[in-house]
Design a protein around this motif. Sequence first.
Motif, PDB file in Angstrom:
ATOM      1  N   THR A  54       0.826  -1.211   0.000  1.00  0.00           N
ATOM      2  CA  THR A  54       0.000   0.000   0.000  1.00  0.00           C
ATOM      3  C   THR A  54       0.859   1.259   0.000  1.00  0.00           C
ATOM      4  O   THR A  54       1.876   1.326   0.680  1.00  0.00           O
ATOM      5  N   ALA A  55       0.415   2.196  -0.765  1.00  0.00           N
ATOM      6  CA  ALA A  55       1.143   3.464  -0.805  1.00  0.00           C
ATOM      7  C   ALA A  55       0.742   4.344   0.377  1.00  0.00           C
ATOM      8  O   ALA A  55       1.396   5.333   0.658  1.00  0.00           O
ATOM      9  N   LEU A  56      -0.332   3.994   1.061  1.00  0.00           N
ATOM     10  CA  LEU A  56      -0.882   4.909   2.056  1.00  0.00           C
ATOM     11  C   LEU A  56      -1.163   4.245   3.398  1.00  0.00           C
ATOM     12  O   LEU A  56      -2.287   4.280   3.896  1.00  0.00           O
ATOM     13  N   PRO A 102      -7.154   8.370  -3.716  1.00  0.00           N
ATOM     14  CA  PRO A 102      -6.639   7.085  -3.244  1.00  0.00           C
ATOM     15  C   PRO A 102      -6.321   6.106  -4.380  1.00  0.00           C
ATOM     16  O   PRO A 102      -5.260   5.467  -4.357  1.00  0.00           O
ATOM     17  N   ALA A 103      -7.185   6.019  -5.381  1.00  0.00           N
ATOM     18  CA  ALA A 103      -6.927   5.082  -6.471  1.00  0.00           C
ATOM     19  C   ALA A 103      -5.693   5.499  -7.255  1.00  0.00           C
ATOM     20  O   ALA A 103      -4.788   4.694  -7.507  1.00  0.00           O
ATOM     21  N   GLY A 104      -5.664   6.768  -7.608  1.00  0.00           N
ATOM     22  CA  GLY A 104      -4.541   7.275  -8.401  1.00  0.00           C
ATOM     23  C   GLY A 104      -3.226   7.142  -7.668  1.00  0.00           C
ATOM     24  O   GLY A 104      -2.196   6.761  -8.247  1.00  0.00           O
ATOM     25  N   ILE A 105      -3.246   7.449  -6.371  1.00  0.00           N
ATOM     26  CA  ILE A 105      -2.011   7.357  -5.586  1.00  0.00           C
ATOM     27  C   ILE A 105      -1.514   5.913  -5.552  1.00  0.00           C
ATOM     28  O   ILE A 105      -0.317   5.647  -5.704  1.00  0.00           O
ATOM     29  N   THR A 106      -2.455   4.985  -5.385  1.00  0.00           N
ATOM     30  CA  THR A 106      -2.081   3.578  -5.356  1.00  0.00           C
ATOM     31  C   THR A 106      -1.446   3.163  -6.683  1.00  0.00           C
ATOM     32  O   THR A 106      -0.377   2.555  -6.721  1.00  0.00           O
ATOM     33  N   VAL A 107      -2.111   3.525  -7.763  1.00  0.00           N
ATOM     34  CA  VAL A 107      -1.594   3.178  -9.088  1.00  0.00           C
ATOM     35  C   VAL A 107      -0.210   3.785  -9.279  1.00  0.00           C
ATOM     36  O   VAL A 107       0.734   3.115  -9.710  1.00  0.00           O
ATOM     37  N   ALA A 108      -0.089   5.052  -8.916  1.00  0.00           N
ATOM     38  CA  ALA A 108       1.193   5.735  -9.113  1.00  0.00           C
ATOM     39  C   ALA A 108       2.275   5.048  -8.299  1.00  0.00           C
ATOM     40  O   ALA A 108       3.381   4.788  -8.804  1.00  0.00           O
ATOM     41  N   LEU A 122      -4.208  20.796  -4.368  1.00  0.00           N
ATOM     42  CA  LEU A 122      -3.415  19.883  -3.557  1.00  0.00           C
ATOM     43  C   LEU A 122      -3.785  18.459  -3.949  1.00  0.00           C
ATOM     44  O   LEU A 122      -4.968  18.163  -4.190  1.00  0.00           O
ATOM     45  N   ALA A 123      -2.806  17.601  -4.016  1.00  0.00           N
ATOM     46  CA  ALA A 123      -3.076  16.214  -4.338  1.00  0.00           C
ATOM     47  C   ALA A 123      -3.654  15.519  -3.107  1.00  0.00           C
ATOM     48  O   ALA A 123      -3.423  15.944  -1.966  1.00  0.00           O
ATOM     49  N   GLY A 124      -4.364  14.445  -3.340  1.00  0.00           N
ATOM     50  CA  GLY A 124      -4.915  13.685  -2.220  1.00  0.00           C
ATOM     51  C   GLY A 124      -6.373  13.327  -2.391  1.00  0.00           C
ATOM     52  O   GLY A 124      -6.886  12.425  -1.741  1.00  0.00           O
ATOM     53  N   GLY A 125      -7.046  14.078  -3.258  1.00  0.00           N
ATOM     54  CA  GLY A 125      -8.455  13.783  -3.493  1.00  0.00           C
ATOM     55  C   GLY A 125      -9.267  13.849  -2.223  1.00  0.00           C
ATOM     56  O   GLY A 125      -9.088  14.762  -1.403  1.00  0.00           O
ATOM     57  N   VAL A 126     -10.109  12.836  -2.049  1.00  0.00           N
ATOM     58  CA  VAL A 126     -11.030  12.842  -0.911  1.00  0.00           C
ATOM     59  C   VAL A 126     -10.279  12.868   0.416  1.00  0.00           C
ATOM     60  O   VAL A 126     -10.789  13.339   1.433  1.00  0.00           O
ATOM     61  N   LEU A 127      -9.050  12.388   0.395  1.00  0.00           N
ATOM     62  CA  LEU A 127      -8.268  12.396   1.636  1.00  0.00           C
ATOM     63  C   LEU A 127      -7.992  13.822   2.091  1.00  0.00           C
ATOM     64  O   LEU A 127      -7.847  14.094   3.277  1.00  0.00           O
ATOM     65  N   MET A 128      -7.927  14.727   1.111  1.00  0.00           N
ATOM     66  CA  MET A 128      -7.677  16.123   1.445  1.00  0.00           C
ATOM     67  C   MET A 128      -8.977  16.908   1.639  1.00  0.00           C
ATOM     68  O   MET A 128      -9.116  17.676   2.567  1.00  0.00           O
ATOM     69  N   TYR A 129      -9.893  16.732   0.696  1.00  0.00           N
ATOM     70  CA  TYR A 129     -11.061  17.618   0.769  1.00  0.00           C
ATOM     71  C   TYR A 129     -12.195  17.036   1.592  1.00  0.00           C
ATOM     72  O   TYR A 129     -13.022  17.756   2.116  1.00  0.00           O
ATOM     73  N   GLY A 130     -12.236  15.691   1.693  1.00  0.00           N
ATOM     74  CA  GLY A 130     -13.422  15.077   2.272  1.00  0.00           C
ATOM     75  C   GLY A 130     -13.272  14.665   3.722  1.00  0.00           C
ATOM     76  O   GLY A 130     -14.096  15.017   4.570  1.00  0.00           O
TER      77      GLY A 130
END
Lengths: 835, 477, 618
Positions: free
Chosen positions: B98-100, B166-172, B190-198
């Motif tokens: 896992t990347a995260l 989360p999906a993109g980060i994992t793929v990357a 900012l990168a992070g998607g829902v992790l940042m905004y949600g």
Amino acid sequence: MSIISLTIDGLDIEVQEGTTVLQAARKAGLSIPTICDHKDLSPYGACRMCVVEIEGVRGFPTSCTTPVTPGMQVTTQSEQLSTLRNCTLELMFSGHPNSCLKCPHRELCEEERPQATKAARTTRCGFCANRDECELREMALDSGLNELDLPTIYSAHKLERDDPFMDRDYNLCVLCGRCWRICEKIHGKPAINIIHRGKWARIGTAFDKSHLDSGCVFCGACVDICPTGTLTDRFARWQGKPDQSVATTCQLCPQGCSVQAQSKDGQLQAYTMPGFDKEDRLCLLGRFGAAQILSSSKRITRPLVREGDDLIPVDWDYAYQTISQGLLDANGTTVFLISETTSREERYLYARLASSVQGLLLSCTTEAGPDDPKIQELAASIEQGKVKAVVTNGFFISKEILNKTAFSLVIDCMESELLETAQAVLPAAVLCETQGSYRSADGTVKQLRQCSQAPGDARPEWQIVCSLAQSLGKEGFEFDVLDAVTRLVDNDAPPAALEKDPRENSREIVTRFRGHYVADIVPSLAAFDVPVTLANDAGDGRKKGFALLEKQEIVPNMHFLTIEAPQVARFAQPGQFAILMARETSERSPFTLVDWDKEQGTISLVIEEVGRSSRELASLRAGEHIAHVSGPLGLPMTIENTGTVFLGGGCYGIGAIYPLARAFKEAGNRVICAIEAASSYLLYRQDELAEVCDHLLVGTKDGSLGIHGGIAEIVSAISKQEQIDQCVIIGCTFMMRMVTKLTKSLNIPTQVALNPIMVDGTGMCGACRVSIDNQTQFACVDGPIFDGHSVDWDELALRRSAYRRQEVQALPQTVDLNALMHSHSGGCGCGRKND
Amino acid sequence: MKSTNESVSEVPQKAKGRVKIPRQPMPEQDPRRRRTNFEEVPRGYSEEVAMLEASRCIQCKKPGCVQGCPVNINIPAFIKEIAEGRFVQALGKLKEYTALPAVCGRVCPQESQCESRCILGKKGEPVAIGRLERFAADYARQNNGVPENRHASPTGKKIAVVGAGPAGITVAGELVSRGHEVVMYEALHLAGGVLMYGIPQFRLPKEIVQYEINSLKNQGVTIHTDYVIGKSETVDQLLAMGFDAVFIGTGAGLPSFLGIEGENATGVFSANEFLTRANLMRAIDFPRFATSPVQAHRAVTVGGGNVAMDAARTALRMGAESTIVYRRSREEMPARGEEIHHAEEEGVNFHLLTNPVRIVTDENNQVTGVECLQMELGEPDSSGRRRPVPVEGSEFIVPADTVIIAIGNKPNPLVPQTSPEIQTSKWGTILANEETMMTSKPGVFAAGDIVSGAATVISAMGQGKIAAGAIHSYLSK
Amino acid sequence: MSFQTIQQQAKTEWELFDRPDRFRILVGSATCGRAAGSQEVIEKFREELANRHLLAETDIYEVGCLGLCYAEVLVEIQGKDGRRILYQSVEPRRVADLIDAQLVQGGIYEPLAMACTQSETDTSIPAFSDLEIMQSQVRIVLRNCGIIDPTNVEHYIARGGYSGLARALQMSADQVIEEIQQSGLRGRGGAGFPTGMKWSFARRTESDRKYVICNADEGDPGAFMDRSVLEGDPHAVLEGLLVAGYAIGADTGYVYCRAEYPLAIERLQQAIVQMHEKGLLGANILGSNFSFSIKIKKGAGAFVCGEETSLMQSIEGKRGMPRSKPPFPAVSGLFEKPTNINNVETLAAVSAIMEKGAAWYAGYGTEKSRGTKTFALAGKITRTGLIEVPMGISLRTIIEDIGGGVLDGKTFKAVQTGGPSGGCIPAQYIDLPVDYEHLAEVGSIMGSGGMIVIDEASCMVDMARYFLTFTENESCGKCVPCRMGTQHLLNILTDITQGKGKPEHLDTLRKIGATMKNGSLCGLGQTAANPVLTTLTHYEDEYLEHIDNLKCPAGACRSLIHFSIDAAQCTGCGACSRACPVDAISGTRKEPHAIDQQTCICCGSCRDACKFEAVLVS
């Protein structure tokens, strides 16, 4: 002094010798217009409005400067006088933005926009912070002046923001001279005066230095006496007219100055001087700091009691119980650290409580803090176990020492490091949130009266102390009203006088309030080199992001920006927008693309400075960077050959219609562009627009150029001459609404570019939803261009003002501390120019 | 008045003894205090507690937990490292899958995934896998411990990842560690998607997300923020620019509304807006940050998922009296049990079996309340949950000045709209092969909420992991 | 030291100056002379005299200004034969010839000789007083300018200086005031208020302290009367100031002089030192009970500081802005004490009056306007310069006789008097007597003495615009009518000269003009519209021509004219093309040239260069 008899307008009047004709007339109940005259200032004779005719005296003397003489025959009303006054008034208004008198849409607009837009410069009534209090406008309306034929002369003085507290827009100034005269009256040698001559004449400091270096002590008298809105208190500027004004006493230092507290909706706007005399003057902390202290985001708002690592919010009763238990358990000497600037009643009650628990009361001076020698002694006693508990009503002791006590109670208004170790914390109402009396250093007892609401659950300390004593089982604290306490206070010692008078020198202000550094609470005080604990994080993130290649204020408030943003430039289409963030702390704000260059990779925008975000962008300089630029966003305009296309733009819309005009023209349409502004000096990009359209028309709200009126008037004129097949309108909501109403009646298909509040701009948040034909649409992904006849304008207008209060609150944060601290003289060599 | 809820006992050496060790509780901020701040609720294990908890793991030969994990983390392996005090190495093990980890340890629904398969859970309580994962990641981060990266020689292949959630980060993360060049495009700043905004700060501190993003950058991933694929380049153009594959992970960012009267009134927000303001835009730090917070006094949140809990708890922290209105009962709530529990603890009111039918407004179109119908549970519906049925004449008004709609999100249409070749479902989700996550357009892959509709962080990561594997094979052909 | 002794000493000194046994060279070295190169000329004289070993027997003096501006540098040379010749337009390269011709050969250097100045006339060359420019002049204020060494107090005393003061000190203050009232002297600063009456007001006010001020803040564009007097004869002014101080009972005098007059300030400073040495300043002047001190205050060059209340503010260290009257300075002036303020020329006349008596002075001029007045003659006139004439002299005499008529033989169109506050007097009033009353009758004023001659090629709108440019810049900004009015007037005039005028503009000009006149706080604002109002009265047609037909009849407004070349007249010499600064003229040699209208900036250089009148303006 002898009595002098004279006749004014046929009335026989008797006044004291030395009275002026104006004063005599007023005494007789006659009203003579004037703007430079002020009851607290000596006659000046600059506005020339109070001219009268006096028998035997040549010409038209000003009544304000003419002393009465026996038997004088004065006429205050005549045809000649009203001609002269009206022309003088007209001249005066020609140098002051005057669409507040001339705009044909004024009433409608004010209905639509009950509050003024927070513009940088005031160029019209919709942008005027002073419009509810403008003495100038009042005088004009009273005089029955209904025609202003002279063109407006906008001097284009730069907006002065290089001091910590004031916004100064000399373009509103009519040089009545009240400000510098009051400065001279109060301080002897005025820090400001008229500088330069002729059309460049304006109020300023000697050699045009920053106010920080001019000898100005920021008493604020000039702000309070200014009739036109030229000088404003940056903090309170957009809060509107105060709804409460109470005479009370400032408790920020032992001086105990009398102040007039002004508040609105329970929130303090400012302490102002109770009068305009030397003895009424205030220091900058009192004048500009008090309101910021009370509305600080660091206020403690509820009782907190420690459980383990956590300070738990609790209700008052529980807090009292826990605290009294804690004090009892500590079982030993309790020391009370009480600020000297606490009210007499509260100090009395603290002392009484201290003695009832066999405790010790230490009085802390204004400048006392955790580094005070007295506290060091106390620390030793605590270490030795002589002192078991500490009650403090300020940040007078360090968290480490406090942690060594068996029990500690903080009764304070402001968060500090003490919250990390205190066993209990009680929120106190302070300054004009409370009542009582105050003994100033000179021994005078002064009244404290309430003018604003304490935040959250905060309570006055006298109530806190009484309740606490009662829950400790002590007797003699059963006070329901404060008066009962006041009667008991006797022989209380005045606080130690300050060594220097902060009212005389801005560098001598007290640096602490209840032990807290005031500059931690009021950040702009950093400009006075006072100590702070918090790092100044105003640091400019202006070196990373998207390069700002060009920035120019093309007309007042309107900034033209060219930014290096290749991915936006490459894909931009007419009608689209970009989202900008000036700094990492900024909002995401949408701005319509005005132009782009795919090869150079640049985009251009017109930004109207009307709030914090746009102000942050506007304060950037070419060569700096914008933190974020994202786009292009929104659906582009559908460009087809429909025949004759009418494009109307107002405010930022003048820039926004440019790419549309170009595209419609390229598509083979006959393109008519119309632009509107409050006055001719606010029109811009006419040459560029003229190049991409067949016909360019202008309208001004003051009639200074083109049609007297706006897009609506132009549409109705043009539609009589030729058929309009399509109409696109971009501008403020009010204007778009007004025009679409008209085009609907004229049956012209009309599109508008809507400007609701947005956050992300990619369809994610839905903040920008608008009702189009009763269907909810997202302006960011379904728009921004919609059929103007289907928009629910009421809803849009109301949704746009949803955050008004917060937006006003956010504005003082735009003070650029870096720039401020570097504004004086530039001697620091940092190279930052103060332009 | 010192805290006493942490007790550390000796670690018994024998396996039998270990079974007797209770599952170590997570120290948490007192709910009375935390409802006033945005600090993280659980405080994390100390080293001693972590080792103790890790020692509970019996290191099964056929660990069920691994199967329960959407990204198939070798759970026993990383727990063993913790148990033996090699915390950074534990993170190394996690990073292989896992990347995260710091994020997963916090926001995964472990109770229904790995921990539900733990053998210890059959009789007692399962090993606190999520808490241990979080511990390993936090420890390494706080102590600047960097586990060794898997180094792969550059393949010369280039992948565009659209959307840095989360999906993109994992793929990357997966692809960069296999030697591919990865360029990410993020529409927000900012990168992070829902992790940042949600997800709110108190559940997932933003520093952690940015730390993870940075470590991705350190591995060589290029991240373009402020870059709106679909508005600038289309997927086709990305392929034309020389990318060998494109991954779409643009999520489900389009908020759903109820479609009831008054929903556009001032004071009605999507949970996305409400949370984005508070989290990504940091309105909780207003006025230092410029974005205006929603100043609610009485906030009503409509919905029963994690997002609804996040919104209701955020509103509470911003000083509002916070109420959740949900049309089914507590049992049907899709939110994690812990979140519901936390919300209850903090004092969020729950109006269950309550269906909003109208937003009540004043003359300024400002919300004054939500008109609701009382519901009762009827027959189960297609999802197996009992269908709520309105009780006639049961209308009542919940007073509110703020209404937050948290009933789910639809996929963001920006990319699908501009790539007509990519087939989508009637709900707007991208149709992708379940085994490869490849879309109808060769070389274009998609995963996460854009495929599955609004779901969880970890399921997006799981899909991302599948997609990454498929992309790798695709590129290796 | 008694005054007799002082006079005796001065006489001795004067004789040294006037002695015939040495060569004497006087060079006009006031600011005007210096600007024309007097210092270089003096340097050259020294050099050439040294070459000829004559330096030891030559005295060179720098003297003040004779007022013949058009003829600078002026040098008067006296040979040992007693012949004194005034030379004009002397340049360094001519110095050797001058020395050789007159000092070596004993003749006259005729090419530059202008007049002879010794008392016995020389038949070969006109006497100075017979020069056309001098014939109608009466030099009272300018009595010593160009004649004495202004740095030498003895010269002044020898020519009668300070005898007036000595006489005054013998009289009572009231008698002095009476004397001045008898003389009919009126304030020469512009308003023409009777000086004696003004003094009596200040005298009447009871106060522990009083001040007298010499207003030397000469600010009108083109005016230099005060400067010439201060540079050429500072004592004449200071003596007047002392008399005024004595008359009103002041013990302190201020000279408020603009800092742009460094030479004048230097001369004043020297003079004050000399006065102290002679006991003419300080305690018990000339043995009387009168004590007096003088301070020099440099002004920063604001026009409005010439206004008395502004000037006093400025001395007090405040921004120079006018304040309302009453109270008048005579009641509450400088530092709120009774103050009398007179201008340079008035005070210089006072010293003369006290020396020679009221009746003598009153013998000049007209019944209501007594004495003489200096004027700075400028504009399109042949002989520009500083003149002093008796009141009541006709404009014609001044322009045609003294000034030598309009320059280049063009037609006289108007004369502008009184500086930026004044008005334009059209040609039809050429026989108007110049005194306060008659000038006012035609809408102009005496002012401080500016007189600008306007010819047919000058546009009256442009002329008014020029003055408004000045007043708009110089308005102090305090009062609304002046600050805003000047801006609007200027904007409208600019519009008109650029062809953007509208018919309603004329009414607006009049309306604003009236408001400024009636509503402004001080004289600057009250009179600032005068150039517009008087030109509107006399030249409305010219305004209308600009507005209705977009034409400038005088051919002066660049936006409204264009230049073309008359092919019939053009010889193709190319002079115009070479003169054109923007290369707008092209053409083959000996063929008619042409002007590219796009490039042309209408500067008129081509027209000036053309010898064949081939350049046409329309």
